[in-house]
Design a protein around this motif. Structure first.
Motif, PDB file in Angstrom:
ATOM      1  N   LYS A  37     -92.535  30.128  75.531  1.00  0.00           N
ATOM      2  CA  LYS A  37     -92.942  30.507  76.882  1.00  0.00           C
ATOM      3  C   LYS A  37     -93.705  29.331  77.482  1.00  0.00           C
ATOM      4  N   GLU A  38     -93.207  28.846  78.609  1.00  0.00           N
ATOM      5  CA  GLU A  38     -93.844  27.712  79.264  1.00  0.00           C
ATOM      6  C   GLU A  38     -95.055  28.183  80.059  1.00  0.00           C
ATOM      7  N   ASP A  39     -96.164  27.427  79.960  1.00  0.00           N
ATOM      8  CA  ASP A  39     -97.308  27.689  80.832  1.00  0.00           C
ATOM      9  C   ASP A  39     -97.655  26.376  81.531  1.00  0.00           C
ATOM     10  N   THR A  40     -98.803  26.280  82.157  1.00  0.00           N
ATOM     11  CA  THR A  40     -99.115  25.131  83.003  1.00  0.00           C
ATOM     12  C   THR A  40     -99.167  23.795  82.275  1.00  0.00           C
ATOM     13  N   ASP A  41     -99.618  23.774  81.024  1.00  0.00           N
ATOM     14  CA  ASP A  41     -99.770  22.493  80.343  1.00  0.00           C
ATOM     15  C   ASP A  41     -98.972  22.349  79.051  1.00  0.00           C
ATOM     16  N   GLY A  42     -98.135  23.301  78.734  1.00  0.00           N
ATOM     17  CA  GLY A  42     -97.354  23.196  77.505  1.00  0.00           C
ATOM     18  C   GLY A  42     -96.421  24.367  77.312  1.00  0.00           C
ATOM     19  N   ILE A  43     -95.929  24.467  76.092  1.00  0.00           N
ATOM     20  CA  ILE A  43     -95.022  25.544  75.718  1.00  0.00           C
ATOM     21  C   ILE A  43     -95.657  26.292  74.545  1.00  0.00           C
ATOM     22  N   ILE A  44     -95.806  27.582  74.707  1.00  0.00           N
ATOM     23  CA  ILE A  44     -96.364  28.423  73.652  1.00  0.00           C
ATOM     24  C   ILE A  44     -95.205  28.913  72.790  1.00  0.00           C
ATOM     25  N   VAL A  45     -95.376  28.835  71.471  1.00  0.00           N
ATOM     26  CA  VAL A  45     -94.349  29.261  70.519  1.00  0.00           C
ATOM     27  C   VAL A  45     -94.918  30.396  69.678  1.00  0.00           C
ATOM     28  N   GLY A  46     -94.135  31.462  69.532  1.00  0.00           N
ATOM     29  CA  GLY A  46     -94.610  32.610  68.766  1.00  0.00           C
ATOM     30  C   GLY A  46     -93.499  33.282  67.986  1.00  0.00           C
ATOM     31  N   LEU A  47     -93.879  34.312  67.253  1.00  0.00           N
ATOM     32  CA  LEU A  47     -92.934  35.079  66.429  1.00  0.00           C
ATOM     33  C   LEU A  47     -92.263  36.176  67.235  1.00  0.00           C
ATOM     34  N   THR A  48     -90.964  36.297  67.097  1.00  0.00           N
ATOM     35  CA  THR A  48     -90.247  37.386  67.753  1.00  0.00           C
ATOM     36  C   THR A  48     -90.439  38.682  66.965  1.00  0.00           C
ATOM     37  N   ALA A  49     -90.125  39.782  67.592  1.00  0.00           N
ATOM     38  CA  ALA A  49     -90.175  41.081  66.914  1.00  0.00           C
ATOM     39  C   ALA A  49     -89.184  41.089  65.750  1.00  0.00           C
ATOM     40  N   PHE A  50     -88.041  40.423  65.921  1.00  0.00           N
ATOM     41  CA  PHE A  50     -87.048  40.340  64.847  1.00  0.00           C
ATOM     42  C   PHE A  50     -87.658  39.681  63.607  1.00  0.00           C
TER      43      PHE A  50
END
Length: 94
Positions: free
Chosen positions: A9-22
């Motif tokens: 997910k892109e935000d103002t200063d970078g890209i946030i990376v996270g775990l999917t529900a899968f």
């Protein structure tokens, strides 16, 4: 494999990376997380996060290249928050 296990997910200063529900369902309860260090240069496709859970120990490859801006420090202290929906792992430059 990464696309169904990690979200970006892109935000103002970078890209946030996270775990999917899968990924969360596939792993079960997470008991240990090794996250990258802030300031690390990461290349897409290289191992960046290692998670130990009740069903498996897995290493996820970086979905994008850049420099690590932040990691989810709360997850390092209390790994159980990675079992929650929309759990984020780290933020990387665009």
């Amino acid at each position: 494999m990464t696309e169904k296990n990690l979200w970006m997910k892109e935000d103002t200063d970078g890209i946030i990376v996270g775990l999917t529900a899968f990924a969360q369902d596939d792993l079960g309860s997470i008991s240990f997380a090794m996250l990258p260090k802030v300031g690390s240069q990461i290349t897409a496709g290289e191992g960046v996060v290692e998670l130990e859970a009740e069903k498996a120990v897995v290493e996820y490859d970086a979905p994008t290249s850049g420099v690590i801006l932040a990691v989810n420090e709360e997850a390092v202290k209390n790994v159980k928050i990675l079992d929650e929906p929309e759990a984020w792992l780290y933020k990387i430059t665009k």
